[in-house]
Design an enzyme around this catalytic site. Structure first.
Site, PDB file in Angstrom:
ATOM      1  N   HIS A  66      41.280  49.711  37.354  1.00  0.00           N
ATOM      2  CA  HIS A  66      40.221  48.855  37.912  1.00  0.00           C
ATOM      3  C   HIS A  66      40.543  48.470  39.356  1.00  0.00           C
ATOM      4  O   HIS A  66      41.216  47.475  39.616  1.00  0.00           O
ATOM      5  CB  HIS A  66      40.104  47.598  37.027  1.00  0.00           C
ATOM      6  N   LEU A  69      37.676  49.942  46.047  1.00  0.00           N
ATOM      7  CA  LEU A  69      38.137  50.528  47.313  1.00  0.00           C
ATOM      8  C   LEU A  69      37.192  50.252  48.486  1.00  0.00           C
ATOM      9  O   LEU A  69      37.554  50.466  49.634  1.00  0.00           O
ATOM     10  CB  LEU A  69      38.339  52.044  47.155  1.00  0.00           C
ATOM     11  N   ARG A  70      35.973  49.812  48.220  1.00  0.00           N
ATOM     12  CA  ARG A  70      35.009  49.440  49.292  1.00  0.00           C
ATOM     13  C   ARG A  70      34.602  50.608  50.187  1.00  0.00           C
ATOM     14  O   ARG A  70      34.053  50.378  51.270  1.00  0.00           O
ATOM     15  CB  ARG A  70      35.581  48.325  50.183  1.00  0.00           C
ATOM     16  N   HIS A 184      31.153  44.977  32.836  1.00  0.00           N
ATOM     17  CA  HIS A 184      31.492  43.658  33.388  1.00  0.00           C
ATOM     18  C   HIS A 184      30.905  42.600  32.446  1.00  0.00           C
ATOM     19  O   HIS A 184      29.694  42.475  32.326  1.00  0.00           O
ATOM     20  CB  HIS A 184      30.891  43.552  34.792  1.00  0.00           C
ATOM     21  N   HIS A 237      38.945  43.036  32.459  1.00  0.00           N
ATOM     22  CA  HIS A 237      39.415  41.687  32.841  1.00  0.00           C
ATOM     23  C   HIS A 237      39.101  40.566  31.844  1.00  0.00           C
ATOM     24  O   HIS A 237      38.422  39.609  32.177  1.00  0.00           O
ATOM     25  CB  HIS A 237      38.925  41.319  34.244  1.00  0.00           C
ATOM     26  N   ASN A 296      35.909  36.536  39.614  1.00  0.00           N
ATOM     27  CA  ASN A 296      34.999  36.605  38.466  1.00  0.00           C
ATOM     28  C   ASN A 296      35.490  37.651  37.470  1.00  0.00           C
ATOM     29  O   ASN A 296      35.566  38.822  37.834  1.00  0.00           O
ATOM     30  CB  ASN A 296      33.595  36.969  38.964  1.00  0.00           C
ATOM     31  N   ASP A 323      42.009  44.793  39.111  1.00  0.00           N
ATOM     32  CA  ASP A 323      40.733  44.311  39.667  1.00  0.00           C
ATOM     33  C   ASP A 323      40.915  43.979  41.154  1.00  0.00           C
ATOM     34  O   ASP A 323      40.349  43.017  41.670  1.00  0.00           O
ATOM     35  CB  ASP A 323      40.200  43.099  38.883  1.00  0.00           C
ATOM     36  N   HIS A 327      38.472  41.467  50.344  1.00  0.00           N
ATOM     37  CA  HIS A 327      37.339  40.866  51.061  1.00  0.00           C
ATOM     38  C   HIS A 327      37.771  40.463  52.468  1.00  0.00           C
ATOM     39  O   HIS A 327      38.933  40.072  52.674  1.00  0.00           O
ATOM     40  CB  HIS A 327      36.829  39.625  50.326  1.00  0.00           C
TER      41      HIS A 327
HETATM   42 ZN   LIG Z   1      34.091  42.830  36.719  1.00  0.00          ZN
END
Ligand SMILES: [Zn+2]
Length: 455
Positions: A66, A69-70, A184, A237, A296, A323, A327
């Protein structure tokens, strides 16, 4: 050194998939494992370059199911190059890239583009395809095409597949391909503007809290649909006690359900939101917050943390996944309500997870299992073990090395961690991908005495 013969000598080799935990040498050739010796060799075979791992743990490269990589779309936060460098520094040789990019990975073409651009990266990138077109939750993405292109599963992560009928169809289609849906788990109608865990910390900070039910109810629905379809579900998660219970029952009933937990849900609680490294401000003292703790699902209570730790130990939760969610500073330099969700995790994961070992909550070999053999089982790939002929992906660990987290030194392009300034004990000394050194802490410390890594 890909084509060379290499031996990593004198380390404590932990390979949980093979039940190995002993002093041994690892021989590699042309990027593949040749042998894990029964005991350290007194004389090395000819033609091998020797890398000294005395005092270190040698294990299969970590696998992260998880990672965000943007890339494409938000390359100022992370690129394939920077994200895989961060992975290598964190001991991860395989990372599974979530599809909430721009555009989303919802076509074979976008997936092939990511694979092509990650060919010479510092970690193996395995893409996860979107469940729905544009991750909009309305119609299914071309899942066969995505599987054909190389996706290892499907997820709209960041957003849930809320529509029950669509989720059932998605499970059926993915099940036909032998791949999991990674949904999710968040019931959006129960969140309603909440930004952190419901409880005394949220009350004191005047922030809107969300109950654990928002997660657990979605897990319950997904388990129900997995039971109905017989398809593969991987729950990402997990953070709440009740979610663990749903997954535990699914496993008892023999469903094809697996689950993961993040380093932050295993080691941090919602008191970290105060930005005092877990301490609670004195009564009367002004309470502030650290937006780097916004994630989250949110950081939970100590009882929830202990529930996920126990579930990880017992195997109800199979896998640790980071995860990793980079940012930009601007996304965190704002009110808590406006801050982006996510923690930058790849480079601090092992160090923070070592606190579980130091606290006697999990053994080091089991921790390694949850980072290597367990995710490989979910992937159903020949990874996560030092078996003869398998890729020479190795991580060398110094479980006693102490270091202080300095986000300015991250290989990641982003700095969003609540661990800045925290002293961790446990460090990745070196990482090899297909027999090639992709990280060596000595080179970065520029001090040969600082760590007994490779020589
Ligand atoms: Zn998620």
């Amino acid at each position: 050194m890909n084509s060379q013969r290499v031996v990593i000598s004198g380390g404590r080799v932990i390979d949980p998939a093979q039940g190995v935990d002993r002093l041994a040498d690892v021989l590699m050739e042309r990027g593949r494992v040749v042998e894990v010796t029964p005991s350290p060799l007194s004389k090395f075979p000819e033609g091998y370059r020797i890398l000294d791992a005395t005092g270190l743990v040698v294990c299969p490269g970590f696998i992260d199911l998880h990672t965000h990589l943007r890339d494409p779309g938000e390359e100022h936060k992370e690129t394939i190059a920077s994200g895989t460098r961060a992975a290598a520094r964190g001991g991860f040789t395989t990372i599974c890239a979530m599809p909430n990019t721009e555009p989303a990975m919802d076509t074979g073409e976008t997936v092939l583009d990511v694979l092509r651009r990650s060919q010479s990266a510092s970690a193996r990138v395995l893409p996860i395809g979107a469940v729905t077109v544009g991750r909009r939750g309305r119609s299914l993405a071309p899942m066969e095409e995505l599987a054909e292109a190389g996706c290892i599963g499907f997820s709209d992560d960041g957003d849930p597949v809320s529509d029950d009928g669509l989720m059932q169809q998605a499970l059926e289609r993915a099940g036909g391909l032998g791949l999991p849906i990674i949904n999710h788990a968040e019931t959006r109608s129960m969140v309603r503007g909440a930004v952190m865990n419901q409880g005394p910390v949220a009350t004191r900070l005047g922030l809107q809290g969300v109950s654990r039910d928002a997660e657990s109810k979605m897990i319950a629905r997904d388990v129900y649909l997995a039971r109905k379809t017989g398809a593969r579900l991987h729950a990402p998660h997990l953070s709440a006690r009740e979610s663990v219970e749903h997954v535990g029952r699914a496993k008892d009933d023999g469903l094809d359900v697996t689950a993961e937990v993040t380093p932050h849900h295993l080691t941090l609680t919602d008191t970290w939101v105060y930005g005092l490294h877990g301490k609670v401000p004195e009564p009367g003292q002004r309470a502030v917050y650290d937006t780097n703790t916004r994630v989250n699902p949110p950081l939970r209570s100590e009882a929830d943390r202990m529930a996920v730790v126990e579930a990880l130990r017992d195997g109800v939760i199979d896998v640790i996944a980071t995860d990793h969610a980079p940012h930009a500073s601007a996304d965190k330099a704002c009110r808590y309500e406006d801050a982006a969700n996510g923690i930058n995790n790849l480079e601090t994961a092992f160090g923070s997870l070592c606190s579980l070992v130091q606290d006697g909550l999990i053994s080091l070999p089991l921790l390694v299992e949850r980072l290597t053999a367990a995710p490989a089982r979910v992937l159903r790939r020949e990874l996560g073990s030092l078996r003869r002929g398998w890729p020479a992906d190795l991580t060398l660990l110094d479980p006693n090395a102490e270091w202080v987290v300095d986000p300015l030194h991250f290989a990641s392009l982003s700095r969003n961690t609540p661990l800045a300034g925290v002293r961790l004990r446990g460090r990745v000394a070196a990482t090899l991908l297909n027999g090639r050194i992709v990280h060596d802490v000595r080179r970065e410390l520029k001090s040969p005495q600082a760590c007994r890594a490779l020589s």
